[in-house]
Design an enzyme around this catalytic site. Structure first.
Site, short mmCIF file in Angstrom:
data_model
loop_
_atom_site.label_atom_id
_atom_site.label_comp_id
_atom_site.label_asym_id
_atom_site.label_seq_id
_atom_site.Cartn_x
_atom_site.Cartn_y
_atom_site.Cartn_z
N HIS A 77 23.55 -7.55 -22.54
CA HIS A 77 24.95 -7.32 -22.14
C HIS A 77 25.50 -8.52 -21.37
CE1 HIS A 77 25.49 -2.74 -22.83
NE2 HIS A 77 24.63 -3.24 -23.70
N ASP B 79 25.11 -16.08 -18.34
CA ASP B 79 25.60 -16.76 -17.13
C ASP B 79 25.55 -15.86 -15.90
OD1 ASP B 79 27.57 -14.95 -17.71
OD2 ASP B 79 29.18 -16.41 -17.98
#
Ligand code: HEM
Length: 331
Positions: free
Chosen positions: A63, A71
């Site tokens: 996800h 990130d």
């Protein structure tokens, strides 16, 4: 141009290499020599104490990476001014143990080498260790990602597939993330571990016209399996925690049983079962069901590629001191 405007343009023209992520497998060998050992130790302790951590972390990684790359934007907590990705409805079921694991690794690493290891690298490294720990393949991962400077709930919608989407839609979502159909089928093999809440597949097993019919069986689903699931989830509207294993036969082991299940009507989610029927995806289901080595190779390569795409650099990211908060440079 992005929000940093002229300043970024200047930096970019002066230092073009900043746009390219400089990933390598020994990225922390000088700056944090204990990185690997510390990460593996914390991961092992956590997985022993809470065995659902592996599946939860793999889903957390997925996800995070689907929304603008790996990130760690999924880890940022919402503030009164901004609702972050983790509060998008599709992320509500991401388990606390997975977030807790990343916090523990970060805390241990900050004690050894402060401000060096990014939260995004920690999430990638933890996922890779856990997959191996539960029987899956060795994944070559590189490090050097920076953490996002932004996390916005509104950027999530449309970037993550839902079980009731058409195969065209699902393929197009993975395509937008730079993944081929074959890579998608390999990655969805992650459903060989973990579980799903009943509400995610209730519409399959409780057909409104046939809810009380013992023979009701959704298309493609094994009828005994459907009956067992109906029993298991009978109370799901009152107890939202009710759930079923994604892979009913070897739920805690990372293997190719997921694909064999699909061939025999034991796919839990509508999207799982659909990949065994669609002409574009079925050949890969058959291949991975017949050959676990082919699945492991494809999974490891797809994970490696997926984890390296759209990575943040010095220019548009940094190393967060706390994974759930942006750095406060003014405080
Ligand atoms: C067609 C694409 C996909 C759809 C529609 C989908 C959907 C879902 C849903 C609805 C759940 C149950 C969540 C819950 O009830 O808590 C789930 C669980 C899970 N998904 Fe997926 N998923 C997809 C692809 C992937 C991929 C590509 C990965 C990994 C790279 C992944 C990893 C997992 C894992 C490990 C779990 C179990 C989580 C746990 O036990 O905590 N999924 N998925």
């Amino acid at each position: 141009m992005n929000s940093c405007g002229l300043r970024c343009l200047f930096i970019l023209l002066s230092f073009p290499y900043l746009l390219q992520a400089d990933l390598s497998s020994d990225y922390y060998s000088k700056t944090c020599p204990d990185f690997d050992q510390t990460l593996v130790q914390v991961v092992t302790d956590k997985q022993i104490a809470a065995p659902t951590t592996a599946a939860g972390t793999l889903r957390l990684f997925f996800h995070d990476c689907m929304v603008d790359g790996c990130d760690a934007s999924i880890l940022v907590a919402s503030t009164s001014g901004k609702t972050s990705e983790r509060d998008a409805d599709i992320n509500h079921s991401l388990p606390g143990d997975a977030f807790d694991l990343i916090t523990r690794i970060k805390t241990a690493l900050e004690l050894k080498c402060p401000n060096v290891v990014s939260c995004s690298d920690i999430l990638v490294g933890a996922t890779r260790s856990l997959v191996k720990m539960v029987g899956g393949p060795r994944i070559n991962v590189k490090y050097g990602r920076k953490d996002s400077l932004d996390s916005d709930m509104n950027r999530v919608e449309g970037k993550l597939a839902r079980p009731n989407m058409t195969m065209d839609h699902i393929i197009s979502i993975f395509g937008s993330a730079g993944l081929t159909v074959q890579e998608m089928v390999a990655l969805v093999g992650s459903h060989t571990i973990g579980f799903s809440h009943c509400k995610e597949f209730a519409s399959r097993i409780f057909n409104s016209n046939a809810e009380h019919s013992a023979d009701f069986c959704p298309e493609g689903m094994n009828s005994k399996y459907a009956a067992e699931l109906r029993k298991l989830c009978s109370n799901y509207t009152k107890d939202a925690e009710m759930s079923a294993f994604n892979d009913v036969f070897t739920p805690g082991k990372f293997d190719n049983m997921y694909y064999k299940n699909l061939q025999h009507g034991y796919g839990l989610l509508e999207s799982d079962q659909a990949i065994a029927f669609d002409n574009r995806t079925r050949p890969f289901v058959d291949l991975y069901a017949a050959n676990e080595t082919a699945f492991f190779d494809a999974f490891a390569k797809a994970m490696e590629k997926f984890s390296e795409q759209r990575v943040k650099t010095e220019l548009n990211g940094d190393v967060r001191r706390r994974c759930d908060q942006y750095n406060d440079y003014w405080g």
